[in-house]
Scaffold this motif. Structure first.
Motif, PDB file in Angstrom:
ATOM      1  N   THR A  63       1.066  -1.260   0.056  1.00  0.00           N
ATOM      2  CA  THR A  63       0.061   0.230   0.032  1.00  0.00           C
ATOM      3  C   THR A  63       0.937   1.089  -0.178  1.00  0.00           C
ATOM      4  OG1 THR A  63      -0.168   0.047   2.441  1.00  0.00           O
ATOM      5  CG2 THR A  63      -1.766  -1.085   1.183  1.00  0.00           C
ATOM      6  N   LEU A  64       0.321   2.307  -0.527  1.00  0.00           N
ATOM      7  CA  LEU A  64       1.187   3.408  -0.644  1.00  0.00           C
ATOM      8  C   LEU A  64       1.189   4.166   0.701  1.00  0.00           C
ATOM      9  CD1 LEU A  64      -0.063   4.914  -4.122  1.00  0.00           C
ATOM     10  CD2 LEU A  64       2.200   4.156  -3.657  1.00  0.00           C
ATOM     11  N   THR A  65       2.330   4.635   1.030  1.00  0.00           N
ATOM     12  CA  THR A  65       2.442   5.498   2.221  1.00  0.00           C
ATOM     13  C   THR A  65       2.258   6.978   1.796  1.00  0.00           C
ATOM     14  OG1 THR A  65       4.760   6.353   1.495  1.00  0.00           O
ATOM     15  CG2 THR A  65       4.593   4.383   2.785  1.00  0.00           C
ATOM     16  N   PRO A  66       1.966   7.919   2.592  1.00  0.00           N
ATOM     17  CA  PRO A  66       1.310   9.403   2.321  1.00  0.00           C
ATOM     18  C   PRO A  66       2.460  10.053   1.189  1.00  0.00           C
ATOM     19  CG  PRO A  66       1.270   9.113   4.450  1.00  0.00           C
ATOM     20  CD  PRO A  66       1.848   7.797   4.027  1.00  0.00           C
ATOM     21  N   GLN A  67       3.723   9.610   1.232  1.00  0.00           N
ATOM     22  CA  GLN A  67       4.685  10.228   0.297  1.00  0.00           C
ATOM     23  C   GLN A  67       4.365   9.410  -0.891  1.00  0.00           C
ATOM     24  OE1 GLN A  67       5.485   9.090   3.160  1.00  0.00           O
ATOM     25  NE2 GLN A  67       6.866  10.833   4.164  1.00  0.00           N
ATOM     26  N   GLY A  68       4.302   8.328  -0.860  1.00  0.00           N
ATOM     27  CA  GLY A  68       3.798   7.494  -2.161  1.00  0.00           C
ATOM     28  C   GLY A  68       2.755   8.043  -2.888  1.00  0.00           C
ATOM     29  N   ARG A  69       1.496   8.409  -2.179  1.00  0.00           N
ATOM     30  CA  ARG A  69       0.666   8.923  -2.626  1.00  0.00           C
ATOM     31  C   ARG A  69       0.718  10.169  -3.392  1.00  0.00           C
ATOM     32  NH1 ARG A  69      -1.934   6.648   1.798  1.00  0.00           N
ATOM     33  NH2 ARG A  69      -2.200   8.738   2.901  1.00  0.00           N
TER      34      ARG A  69
END
Length: 300
Positions: A63-69
């Motif tokens: 799942t994406l982290t906030p930075q990933g999103r």
């Protein structure tokens, strides 16, 4: 499409997009065409490059982290631009374009002999720029020019093609009904079709006006209209022999006019001439123009 910015590349971002969209490495394999171990290694490299964790790993996938999103939003925009560029590129013709500036009659002759210029499916495309005002090769307004006199600008390569001659032509029907067409009486006794001052293509028009004065039966504002009118029986006209001799609707009623021949030169810029597609086209045009001179000599 390579897109490097610092130490990260578009290829790594493309793989990140595949993993984020598919929710895991295994699902992203078919979309990316890259194996799961390679995907894992490239994602880790991207995270190290950004010094941040982009995915939270768990047994069911990622799942994406906030930075990933945040990164995903930017990469999706990049992907849309990439798709637009790819779509634009696929609509472009891969064959190189050669721009050729020529006089009006030469442009007519070239278009009538396209099969001898486009010798294969890979032949360069040609943009034919005709008219009395020749474009500047030094400013790259064109790649090849055919001039009626030798240019003296620096940086140009000149190739002498040979002489261009002129003669009087008319339709067979008109000339049969006006036998003076074949003698010097033609200038006073026959009808004439001439170009207007604005439609004139060179010294031949001025020469003819001096011979017949303002007695022309028809004045046309384009050279092509002159040819068509003469072919339809409107009167006699003066044409370059390489046009008139090859026009089945006309007959030549005079010898080549001694005071009108001029030399023809094929000109390229020394930088452009080194390009294979320009050199190929220049050679094809020079060969074609020289062959028409042989044909005229044979016809006469």
């Amino acid at each position: 499409m390579p897109f490097k910015n610092g130490t990260h590349s578009w290829d790594d971002l493309r793989l990140f997009l595949a993993v984020a969209s598919e929710g895991g490495l295994a699902n992203a394999v078919s979309r990316s065409g890259v194996s799961a171990p390679t995907l894992s290694r490239r994602i880790s490299h991207l995270e190290n490059t950004f010094s941040m964790i982009l995915f939270d790993r768990h047994p069911g996938g990622v799942t994406l982290t906030p930075q990933g999103r945040e990164l995903l939003e930017k990469v999706q925009q990049m992907d849309l631009h990439n798709q637009a560029i790819h779509s634009w590129r696929t609509r472009q013709d891969p064959r190189p374009l050669v721009r050729v500036t020529v006089g009006y009659w030469t442009s007519i002759y070239l278009t009538r002999n396209l099969d001898r210029l486009f010798t294969s499916a890979q032949s360069p495309r040609i943009e034919l720029l005709s008219g009395s005002q020749f474009l500047n090769l030094s400013r790259r307004e064109a790649d090849i020019a055919i001039h009626n006199k030798q240019p003296d600008q620096q940086g140009l390569k000149r190739h002498r093609i040979g002489p261009v001659t002129f003669a009087i032509f008319g339709s067979p029907t008109y000339c049969t009904s006006h036998p003076q067409s074949y003698s010097e009486e033609r200038y006073a006794a026959c009808d004439w079709v001439i170009p207007s001052q604005s439609g004139a293509t060179g010294g031949s028009s001025s020469w003819l006006r001096r011979k017949i004065g303002e007695t022309a039966r028809l004045v046309c504002d384009t050279p092509q209209a002159v040819l068509e009118a003469a072919a339809a029986g409107g009167g006699l006209c003066i044409l370059p022999c390489f046009i008139g001799v090859n026009e089945s609707r006309l007959v030549q009623v005079s010898d080549p006019l001694a005071s009108l021949p001029h030399e023809q030169w094929l000109v390229t810029h020394e930088n452009s001439s080194a390009l294979p597609h320009v050199r190929h086209t220049a050679n094809a045009i020079a060969t074609l123009m020289k062959q028409q001179q042989v044909g005229i000599d044979t016809a006469n």
